[in-house]
Design an enzyme around this catalytic site. Sequence first.
Site, short mmCIF file in Angstrom:
data_model
loop_
_atom_site.label_atom_id
_atom_site.label_comp_id
_atom_site.label_asym_id
_atom_site.label_seq_id
_atom_site.Cartn_x
_atom_site.Cartn_y
_atom_site.Cartn_z
N VAL A 53 -19.11 -13.91 -18.21
CA VAL A 53 -19.70 -12.90 -19.11
C VAL A 53 -18.90 -11.60 -19.02
O VAL A 53 -18.57 -10.98 -20.03
CB VAL A 53 -21.19 -12.64 -18.78
N GLY A 54 -18.56 -11.21 -17.78
CA GLY A 54 -17.85 -9.95 -17.57
C GLY A 54 -16.49 -9.94 -18.26
O GLY A 54 -16.16 -9.00 -18.99
N GLY A 90 -18.38 -7.59 -11.93
CA GLY A 90 -18.47 -9.05 -12.07
C GLY A 90 -17.50 -9.47 -13.16
O GLY A 90 -17.78 -9.29 -14.35
N HIS A 94 -36.72 -11.65 -21.11
CA HIS A 94 -35.58 -12.39 -21.66
C HIS A 94 -35.78 -13.90 -21.49
O HIS A 94 -36.21 -14.35 -20.45
CB HIS A 94 -34.33 -11.93 -20.92
N1 APR Z 1 -19.86 -7.83 -6.24
C1 APR Z 1 -19.11 -8.03 -7.35
N2 APR Z 1 -19.00 -9.20 -7.98
C2 APR Z 1 -19.68 -10.22 -7.45
C3 APR Z 1 -20.49 -10.10 -6.31
C4 APR Z 1 -20.57 -8.84 -5.69
N3 APR Z 1 -21.31 -8.64 -4.61
N4 APR Z 1 -21.06 -11.31 -6.06
C5 APR Z 1 -20.62 -12.14 -7.01
N5 APR Z 1 -19.79 -11.49 -7.85
C6 APR Z 1 -19.04 -12.00 -9.00
C7 APR Z 1 -18.50 -13.40 -8.78
O1 APR Z 1 -17.33 -13.38 -7.96
C8 APR Z 1 -18.23 -13.85 -10.20
O2 APR Z 1 -16.90 -13.58 -10.60
O3 APR Z 1 -19.89 -12.12 -10.13
C9 APR Z 1 -19.19 -12.98 -11.05
C10 APR Z 1 -20.22 -13.80 -11.83
O4 APR Z 1 -19.52 -14.53 -12.77
P1 APR Z 1 -19.89 -16.03 -13.17
O5 APR Z 1 -20.19 -16.80 -11.92
O6 APR Z 1 -18.83 -16.51 -14.09
O7 APR Z 1 -21.27 -15.85 -13.94
P2 APR Z 1 -21.47 -15.45 -15.47
O8 APR Z 1 -21.54 -16.66 -16.30
O9 APR Z 1 -20.52 -14.38 -15.84
O10 APR Z 1 -22.96 -14.86 -15.41
C11 APR Z 1 -23.21 -13.64 -14.74
O11 APR Z 1 -24.95 -13.00 -16.23
O12 APR Z 1 -26.00 -14.11 -17.97
C12 APR Z 1 -26.08 -13.75 -16.62
O13 APR Z 1 -27.37 -15.54 -15.61
C13 APR Z 1 -26.10 -14.95 -15.70
O14 APR Z 1 -26.73 -13.74 -13.75
C14 APR Z 1 -25.65 -14.34 -14.41
C15 APR Z 1 -24.66 -13.25 -14.87
#
Ligand code: APR
Length: 308
Positions: free
Chosen positions: A13-14, A9, A175
């Site tokens: 966050v990633g 991801g 959490h």
């Molecule tokens: N495989 C890999 N990546 C994926 C998949 C998948 N099957 N489905 C979605 N993603 C990716 C999306 O493309 C996106 O880039 O996961 C990423 C999530 O990033 P954001 O939408 O920016 O979310 P973010 O703010 O990083 O939060 C991620 O962390 O704190 C928690 O509640 C939050 O569950 C959420 C997670």
Amino acid sequence: MRKKITIIGAGNVGASTAQLIAKEGLADVVLYDIAEGMPQGKALDIAEACPLWGSSVSVKGTNKYSDTKDSDIVVITAGFPRKPHMSRDDLLHANADVVKAASEAIAKTSPNAIIIVVTNPMDAMAQLVWKTTEFSCRRVMGMGAVLDAARFRTFLAWELNVSPEDIEAMLLGGHGDQMVPLPRFTTVKGVPVTEIMKKNRIDLLIQRTRSGGAEIVHLLKTGSAYYAPAAATYQMIRSILLDEKRLLPCAAYLNGEYGVKDLYVGVPVILGKEGVEKVFEIKLSKEEKAQFRESCSAVRKLVKKLAI
Ligand code: APR
């Protein structure tokens, strides 16, 4: 050889976590995402910052699990973030599908990895990852309480006009909304806040901490918090990779500790090279125990919905 950390991801966050690892030169980083081009673009951008940071780690973006092979640590942030008026629990089923698929892939490609789960609802997701990978519970944990504690420390520091560094906060439970703060063990340089603050002020700050994620969701409107979640994840990674043995609150598997069986929930643990090396038990008051039980049953309800 440098250690390898994969982040599943490459969203907010990633990518922020990857940035911290690269900046500190802690390990090589692989950013994996389902979106084509995006993890490659962000990885390239971070790699181009490395000369400026004086860091020589490698940062790569990918859409292939084969590139994540033999990672030492895998961080799962993949999924959907919260939107305004959504609770973390609303995300349950959508994120469970994503997290389960990621866990199956990690179990095959990085069978010896330590996994840190960030995707919400995090406690239930950590349980899902543990069940799916069949890894030792020492090697699967969730990031939540380090972040909750950092939020509590921030608000206490503002209230008391002291450096947040000098505040230590202890908390337990699920959490976010379900966290159980322990003001008795929350101190300013060792002095419990209960001795220097009125109860109603502490309660107000606890309430703000509980809804700390939602406060940011409402302000951002298009996503959820990521700078502090990434910093909290980084602190856990560092403790594991450098075998620091920090005592940090994380979602860990309980098998009788705190009177709870077969559940991932936030408790203080020692984090070192083996992962969760020890669950640190503290004697709770009657009231704290009752709050912790309530928090555990909220997490257990979610786990039941997942039928794992
Ligand atoms: N495989 C890999 N990546 C994926 C998949 C998948 N099957 N489905 C979605 N993603 C990716 C999306 O493309 C996106 O880039 O996961 C990423 C999530 O990033 P954001 O939408 O920016 O979310 P973010 O703010 O990083 O939060 C991620 O962390 O704190 C928690 O509640 C939050 O569950 C959420 C997670």
